[in-house]
Scaffold this active site. Structure first.
Site, PDB file in Angstrom:
ATOM      1  CG  ASP A   1      -1.791   1.165   1.355  1.00  0.00           C
ATOM      2  OD1 ASP A   1      -2.323   1.613   0.319  1.00  0.00           O
ATOM      3  OD2 ASP A   1      -1.965   1.670   2.470  1.00  0.00           O
TER       4      ASP A   1
ATOM      5  CG  ASP B   1      -1.248   7.941   1.404  1.00  0.00           C
ATOM      6  OD1 ASP B   1      -1.092   9.102   1.778  1.00  0.00           O
ATOM      7  OD2 ASP B   1      -1.332   7.622   0.198  1.00  0.00           O
TER       8      ASP B   1
ATOM      9  CG  ASP C   1      -2.944   9.865   5.566  1.00  0.00           C
ATOM     10  OD1 ASP C   1      -3.049   9.402   4.411  1.00  0.00           O
ATOM     11  OD2 ASP C   1      -3.904  10.342   6.201  1.00  0.00           O
TER      12      ASP C   1
ATOM     13  CB  THR D   1      -1.483   3.350  -4.359  1.00  0.00           C
ATOM     14  OG1 THR D   1      -2.002   4.544  -3.782  1.00  0.00           O
ATOM     15  CG2 THR D   1      -1.208   3.593  -5.840  1.00  0.00           C
TER      16      THR D   1
ATOM     17  CG  ASP E   1      -9.732  10.776   1.463  1.00  0.00           C
ATOM     18  OD1 ASP E   1      -9.829   9.559   1.737  1.00  0.00           O
ATOM     19  OD2 ASP E   1      -8.702  11.258   0.967  1.00  0.00           O
TER      20      ASP E   1
ATOM     21  CE  LYS F   1      -4.708  -0.794  -1.761  1.00  0.00           C
ATOM     22  NZ  LYS F   1      -3.906  -0.220  -0.682  1.00  0.00           N
TER      23      LYS F   1
ATOM     24  CG  ASP G   1      -2.521   1.693   6.443  1.00  0.00           C
ATOM     25  OD1 ASP G   1      -3.287   2.514   6.962  1.00  0.00           O
ATOM     26  OD2 ASP G   1      -2.371   1.606   5.207  1.00  0.00           O
TER      27      ASP G   1
END
Length: 418
Positions: free
Chosen positions: A154, A156, A162, A190, A342, A350, A374
């Protein structure tokens, strides 16, 4: 101060991982029976501390070995097509597919020498203890079965903080380069959905520049791909183009199942999602702007504002439920997730992104792939679905990603010495 509300909120189903909570509950029993918190008040308690720690270590290790056996039994049922009948499935109904055994006993011993779990008198084995033990168990299994063919990350909170980017001073870069030198392919899967290589270069320039400047063989330098929008846009490291990434046309990498995702269905699903998001904005008076992209739609806060965690999760859960109940939501995979400040809905998820990476590299198996992310809670977390495609590691910060990659290197070196 922890209020009753915060405690109850944290126990909601969408905020829990049932396997981790179940293991944590098993470990709580020997903690209660064998920890000696009052010993710290007694003179000459040093010897009793080591004795207590030894007993606790033995009991924790026994439990981990028993859970390891249950997982092996579940894997045997998976292979026979009867996983619903496994004892683990009865005990933990939400347990997902296992691609490899988990070496939980050895992983506990490894983590106990670093976190001193057995020495604690007042703090029982925690969610994070179990999470990290599971990560180590997964890495041990992958490394010992070797080689590790593909690692997907991933962006962020996994590779960088972040909303930030992968700058040249990021400590994860030399660790990724080490993996690439050993022939491991790298995928960055991502949620960021850009159609231009330039935008991904801006986020990943530290790593891309380091790959270009490295002395690794040219074919190894191309063993990095970026899959954006969860599973919508693919770019391949080139080392020659201006932004060091080449756009890969969609027909060259999508899975056969993805060929049925029509533009009409994509537009319809995004319309339903946009309407749901706007309804949440209206109902909760959110200071939000709606962002509509080619294959995603979401809300972001107006300049200088932030959403509360509860508002983010309410929006995710409402939108997800509306999409699940819609005809197009039953035809087309999607991912509704909380991005920290957001909420976005992407086409696909994913699991499809990781599967596409595996296919692009010639059909790498899930048992030879590790996804690092995460967000693995059951709702509003876009790494969760990756568990359907490969083995996973749940980290909580870029620093933990570095620690995980160091574990891979350390354990691989130990295997090579044998």
């Amino acid at each position: 101060m922890t209020t009753r509300y915060r405690v109850e909120y944290a126990l909601k189903t969408h905020r829990r991982d049932q396997l981790i909570e179940w293991i944590k509950g098993l470990l709580a029993v020997p903690f209660v029976l064998h920890s000696q918190p009052t010993a710290v008040f007694e003179p000459h308690h040093e010897g009793s501390t080591e004795k207590m720690a030894a007993i606790a270590h033995r009991r924790y290790a026994e439990i981990m070995r028993d859970v390891e056996a249950l997982i092996n039994d579940h894997i045997a049922h998976q292979r026979a097509g009867t996983e619903q009948n496994s004892k683990l499935k009865l005990l933990v109904p939400a347990v997902s597919k296992f691609f490899t055994p988990l070496l939980l006993h050895d992983a506990f011993v490894y983590q106990d020498t670093r976190r001193f779990i057995s020495h604690r008198r007042f703090v029982a084995p925690s969610f994070n203890d179990v999470r990290l033990i599971l990560n180590t168990a997964q890495v041990m299994s992958l490394v010992r079965a070797g080689p590790l063919d593909l690692i997907t990350f991933d962006g962020d909170v996994t590779l960088y903080d972040d909303g930030q980017s992968l700058t040249p001073d990021n400590p994860v870069i030399p660790r990724i380069l080490e993996l690439m030198r050993k022939g491991t392919r790298i995928g960055i899967v991502t949620a960021a959905g850009y159609t231009e290589a330039r935008r991904y270069y801006e986020r990943l320039h530290g790593l891309l520049d380091a790959i270009k400047q490295s002395d690794m063989p040219q074919d190894y330098k191309q063993n990095l791909i970026v899959l954006g929008g969860e599973s919508s846009y693919l770019f391949k490291a080139s080392g020659t183009e201006e932004h060091l990434l080449d756009y890969v046309p969609r027909p060259d990498w999508i899975l056969k199942e993805m060929e049925s995702w029509t533009d009409e269905d994509v537009a319809e699903l995004l319309d339903v999602a946009e309407a749901a998001l706007k309804e949440c904005v209206k109902n909760m008076r959110l200071p939000a702007d709606v962002i509509r992209k080619e294959r995603a739609v979401g809300i972001v806060p107006t300049a200088g504002r932030r959403f509360a965690r509860e508002q983010l999760e309410e929006t995710v859960l409402v939108t997800q439920k509306i999409l699940e109940m819609s005809p197009v939501g039953r035809r087309l995979p999607f991912c509704a997730f909380n991005g920290g400040n957001d909420v976005f809905v992407d086409i696909g998820d994913k699991s499809w992104g990781v599967l596409a990476c595996q296919r692009f590299y010639g059909g790498i198996e899930g048992s030879k792939t590790l996804h690092v992310g995460d967000q693995f809670l059951s709702a509003g977390a876009n790494d969760f679905k990756a568990r359907l495609a490969c083995t996973t590691a749940w980290i909580a910060s870029p620093a933990e990603t570095c620690n995980l990659l160091d574990e891979i290197s350390e354990l691989d070196a130990a295997v090579q010495r044998k």
